[in-house]
Design an enzyme around this catalytic site. Structure first.
Site, mmCIF file in Angstrom:
data_model
loop_
_atom_site.group_PDB
_atom_site.id
_atom_site.type_symbol
_atom_site.label_atom_id
_atom_site.label_comp_id
_atom_site.label_asym_id
_atom_site.label_seq_id
_atom_site.Cartn_x
_atom_site.Cartn_y
_atom_site.Cartn_z
ATOM 1 N N GLY C 11 0.831 -1.207 0.000
ATOM 2 C CA GLY C 11 0.000 0.000 0.000
ATOM 3 C C GLY C 11 0.859 1.246 0.000
ATOM 4 O O GLY C 11 1.883 1.295 0.679
ATOM 5 N N ARG C 72 0.394 -5.042 -5.900
ATOM 6 C CA ARG C 72 0.490 -6.340 -5.231
ATOM 7 C C ARG C 72 1.067 -7.339 -6.229
ATOM 8 O O ARG C 72 0.731 -7.316 -7.399
ATOM 9 C CB ARG C 72 -0.894 -6.806 -4.790
ATOM 10 C CG ARG C 72 -1.410 -6.110 -3.534
ATOM 11 C CD ARG C 72 -2.788 -6.659 -3.154
ATOM 12 N NE ARG C 72 -2.786 -8.110 -3.090
ATOM 13 C CZ ARG C 72 -2.252 -8.825 -2.098
ATOM 14 N NH1 ARG C 72 -1.712 -8.211 -1.067
ATOM 15 N NH2 ARG C 72 -2.241 -10.143 -2.121
ATOM 16 N N ASP C 103 6.278 -5.010 5.729
ATOM 17 C CA ASP C 103 7.239 -6.097 5.928
ATOM 18 C C ASP C 103 6.986 -7.263 4.979
ATOM 19 O O ASP C 103 7.873 -8.088 4.773
ATOM 20 C CB ASP C 103 7.338 -6.537 7.394
ATOM 21 C CG ASP C 103 5.988 -6.874 8.000
ATOM 22 O OD1 ASP C 103 4.978 -6.801 7.286
ATOM 23 O OD2 ASP C 103 5.959 -7.227 9.183
ATOM 24 N N THR C 125 4.596 2.385 5.327
ATOM 25 C CA THR C 125 3.191 1.995 5.483
ATOM 26 C C THR C 125 2.577 2.901 6.525
ATOM 27 O O THR C 125 3.234 3.285 7.489
ATOM 28 C CB THR C 125 3.041 0.520 5.924
ATOM 29 O OG1 THR C 125 1.688 0.309 6.333
ATOM 30 C CG2 THR C 125 3.929 0.196 7.121
ATOM 31 N N ASP C 127 0.308 2.106 8.602
ATOM 32 C CA ASP C 127 -0.256 1.378 9.744
ATOM 33 C C ASP C 127 0.674 1.300 10.962
ATOM 34 O O ASP C 127 0.236 0.951 12.058
ATOM 35 C CB ASP C 127 -0.627 -0.050 9.321
ATOM 36 C CG ASP C 127 -1.954 -0.104 8.600
ATOM 37 O OD1 ASP C 127 -2.644 0.925 8.550
ATOM 38 O OD2 ASP C 127 -2.299 -1.172 8.081
ATOM 39 N N ASP C 129 2.789 -0.915 11.583
ATOM 40 C CA ASP C 129 2.707 -2.281 12.106
ATOM 41 C C ASP C 129 3.941 -3.132 11.781
ATOM 42 O O ASP C 129 3.825 -4.336 11.587
ATOM 43 C CB ASP C 129 1.434 -2.958 11.583
ATOM 44 C CG ASP C 129 1.426 -3.053 10.067
ATOM 45 O OD1 ASP C 129 2.300 -2.447 9.423
ATOM 46 O OD2 ASP C 129 0.540 -3.733 9.522
ATOM 47 N N ARG C 171 -5.433 -2.613 10.640
ATOM 48 C CA ARG C 171 -6.054 -3.923 10.673
ATOM 49 C C ARG C 171 -5.621 -4.717 11.907
ATOM 50 O O ARG C 171 -6.433 -5.212 12.665
ATOM 51 C CB ARG C 171 -5.728 -4.695 9.395
ATOM 52 C CG ARG C 171 -7.003 -4.916 8.621
ATOM 53 C CD ARG C 171 -6.791 -5.427 7.233
ATOM 54 N NE ARG C 171 -7.354 -4.461 6.293
ATOM 55 C CZ ARG C 171 -6.965 -4.297 5.057
ATOM 56 N NH1 ARG C 171 -5.981 -5.023 4.572
ATOM 57 N NH2 ARG C 171 -7.534 -3.407 4.297
#
Lengths: 319, 319, 319, 319
Positions: C11, C72, C103, C125, C127, C129, C171
């Site tokens: 993303g 992707r 990652d 990213t 996020d 995360d 998420r």
């Protein structure tokens, strides 16, 4: 300890209100009472003091400035003013204090602590020039405002192929210039921590122009010299279509960024915890991403150091 | 007409790129070819001209500045430069032009029209100082930038109970000062169109302070005098804790507002329509919310008038 | 090593372009050549590869998204695709790579390193995360965008005395919710890392309403459940005038904040340094305010941990 | 007339506070007294009424929402509620009213006027769906917020070559979609005022993709259908990598733009002037750049018309 006071001192900074809010909400949560003190130490001495409730601070996290006002009050360096302040603390039943401001305001806090009124200091200033903290409350917002201006000025610099000297705040500390300069892709960053060579600046701009990149943005910390003076000096080395702009007080206002709000919230809550542990004379900081504290005295002998790796980074990326 | 040229001239303004995009897309849609001319009239004479495709302009609507660059070129007032420009138009097969800039740039457009190359002008300048249009491309964005600064400065003014003199752009036109002043809730607006009395300004600030409103923001158009000078003059009437700030070139940059993008898009498409009707020597405007045009000559004898009802409105609201 | 390649994967995140710029400028500064690879690993396999110059990246630091595109490409988990990618690296004479993304994209980097093509990964990213880094590139901007929305929604919540459920991205990680929630003064923050009790949420809102504070903002990480569902569940406990809003993809775009631009610049330059030292298979991070690296493999066994002190802080300040 | 009341009604809109401020300051300037009425007509009936001073409104011009709160109160369509409201007006000595809200709120204003209490209405709604005014208070800010989101979403659309369906507010009026769509360079704008053909939309996106422009942004007014539904329908015509996002309530909040603040200030002051002239039952508007008024009754039979020239303009520029 039943009742704490809170004041803001020195130049205002975005996030001061978020810090006052956090101190208030955390203290109320812990069963304490909170009193606001207007106009910093001047208001303390004058007794301009009032109770703060949850409702008073709920809508404050996003507001610029300080709703407790701020004022210079050098008189508080003298004992008579300090004793007058303590009289007010007694009168209002205030046991301990949180002081938000530059390290100048920590001197007052230390004096009060010595007189038996624990004070904890939070670093509230846009300049980021306080030792023992990587970041001050307000710095991230000031950088963001300066960056926004640099982005806008670059539009004009590109369109007209000009060299812009953008003066940002920072009397002794180049932090705003370094961060806004790297983030804005500045061709040169000029800061008090590093001597510069005007001939080399001119040579850099010149070689860029010859390579077809005909605009430049120089980010200049006010502590070095003023932008119009810099522009004049630079123009002696060639016609680089130089313009100068002084960002000025806009850097002190505005809604705080997420970073500043989170930092202010963390620090505010932590100050209350320290006071609840019976501690005083301490300055809160953030170091290596952890909230920390140091004795206020330790700060007076220390000097903040800017992240000079940013200077080297920018040199590598712009040359 | 098969091929139109487009150039930006004079000081850059947010929305110029949106206008270039609209001209290009509309012309391509109508089956025309479009050529960009870099550096305004200077580039026309130098032959710095290149074809524009849909892809060149698709990502341009939100960009500040002008990707066609701009430059001053007073030489174009003389016939030799005009003839050199026409030579280039012939060479590149350009039949007609869109010229985006201040009314200074319309003189060149009129000369080209007289030589048989129809030119239509779009008002691109932040100052809003062009006759026969209520708004220029870039004005709304400049007001928005000035307002953002005023909002930020008010934070500091309130926190420290200061009087701030905020100098905004506008040499002959007080429009930016009027709009940003009303929108920012300025205590005073000082513009070239209206004489002011420093004693009355001081009296206003003074009476506000006595009523407990201890901060003031004075919005000052640069055409009247500079902010530091104003601050000095005002301070002769009392200690109002005056600070001054000069917003400067930030007002010229930045992504255009929705208004400016829509205005630029409407005007750009309309300019192509006029050229397709075989018209030239016309200046496009927006009057009473309608896109209009006038002969360029008519503008040279006219003077833009600021919306003075804003001045009176602000007086009523701030006194 | 003479030539390095660079790609963005997964993303998109604000600051990816700033990272590509930093890698490119640093590498050119060190005398290396740089090639951009479009569409991540898909473009690597397809040979969508081109040289990057200084001019290509100079105007990129402030742009959202990724000008190298992203896609992707799960096929790259298999050896045939990897070998096809290596064939392209050989063809274009690329010796080493910088990979920017989540990652997931580090797996490909590790495979290439094992085949003799050193790859260094940057955490790109929104996020946050990714293990072994306190912050990812894009996270600060996403928080800033979410906060801006929360500030706006609070206006309406206050005016109409409503409870707003604001769903933010995240998420598996509650970081955006935690930071934006604390900075936005959320009454409740609901994240995947912490079980929540709907009855307790309702009780909190109810007691606030009875104390006269009739609006609430609940910040909800998408990984827990969706906002409309949460709103429906909550409404079973009483009529809190609940509305829900899903911030969605706006969180992924926009000009990066100063923090993200500085982080991307530091990490980008550091990645080049690691490659120049002949290192590969490494993931760059920022830990305790220092730029660090770890073996990519170490990340696959680890799990990012959110700063749960923010959760406790918010509980103390909002209850 | 000695004392006027002011209320906000219907959905909140940015600039409502600026309008309340202008009404208050203008009325005080003219020697009148001003009372605020909380929660619209519901508060009027309940007697939730209080005096407004200069200090109450001075810091209000930049705030989103309405500090007088707003509430739905359909009961005011019936006479008993109206009489109860009039009782309160008598009790508080209020002679006349300013009502800020959608045209629904004008019905109440007209009833009060018929009972001898002059009411003037200001158009406060983001939807721009009120007849006899080119712009409503709050519309420009909502467009600006929607545009900001579209700009951000385009970053992601470009990076991943996706088609984004962005749903903006506007139940019966496509104005937000039209303005934000043109300003955001939307590939398609879908509004209630204009039938659309999904096959043609798909064909447009498809031909763009074949020409190498692989991202699209479709701006959709909520009144047509919801974004996820549109996305599903569109995907039946081909794989355009469609994503959808619903902007939602963020469009209702935030600091008002300069335009909205100026519009609110002009209209607020004008409403007081009309009341001072003994007029009532009037709705204020801005038409052709002039502040105007019409009988409230005339609005009930009329329908707002969107500026459909924007639709045609966008079609020309995007095809």
């Amino acid at each position: 300890m039943k009742r704490i006071g809170i004041l803001t001192s020195g130049g205002d900074a975005p996030g001061m209100n978020a810090a006052v809010r956090a101190v208030t909400l955390k203290a109320l949560h812990e069963g304490l009472e909170v009193y606001g003190i207007n106009y910093g130490y001047a208001g303390l001495v004058a007794g301009d003091i009032f109770p703060l409730s949850k409702d008073d601070v709920l809508d404050m996290i996003q507001r610029g400035g300080t709703f407790l006002y701020s004022a210079r009050y050098p008189e508080f360096a003298q004992e008579p003013a300090q004793l007058a302040g303590i009289k007010q603390l007694k009168k209002f039943g205030i046991d301990a204090l949180v002081v938000i401001g530059g390290d100048g305001s920590y001197h007052g806090g230390l004096r009060l602590t010595e007189h038996g009124y624990n004070a904890v200091g939070l670093p509230g200033t846009i300049d980021n020039d306080i030792p023992y903290t990587d970041f001050t409350i307000g710095f991230d917002t000031a950088v963001s405002t300066a960056l926004d201006a640099i982005d806008k000025i670059r539009d004009t610099a590109v369109s007209h192929e000009r060299t812009f000297i953008v003066e940002v705040m920072g009397r002794n500390a180049g932090d705003i210039a370094l961060w806004a300069g790297v983030a804005g892709g500045a061709e040169e960053i000029i800061i008090p921590e590093k001597k510069f060579d005007m001939a080399a600046v001119a040579e850099h701009i010149n070689s860029d122009r010859q390579a077809g990149r005909k605009h430049s943005v120089v980010v200049l910390a006010e502590g070095v010299m003023h932008a119009p003076e810099f522009a004049e000096e630079l123009s002696k080395y060639g016609d680089f279509h130089v313009r100068s702009t002084v960002l000025g007080h806009v850097q002190r206002g505005g809604a705080p960024t997420a970073r500043d709000r989170v930092l202010a919230s963390k620090m505010g809550a932590y100050a209350v915890e320290l006071l609840m542990q019976g501690k005083g004379g301490l300055a809160v900081g953030i170091e290596n991403n952890q909230i920390t504290y140091h004795a206020m005295e330790d700060l007076f002998d220390s000097k903040h150091k800017a992240d000079m790796s940013l200077y080297d980074l920018n040199r590598d990326l712009s040359h």
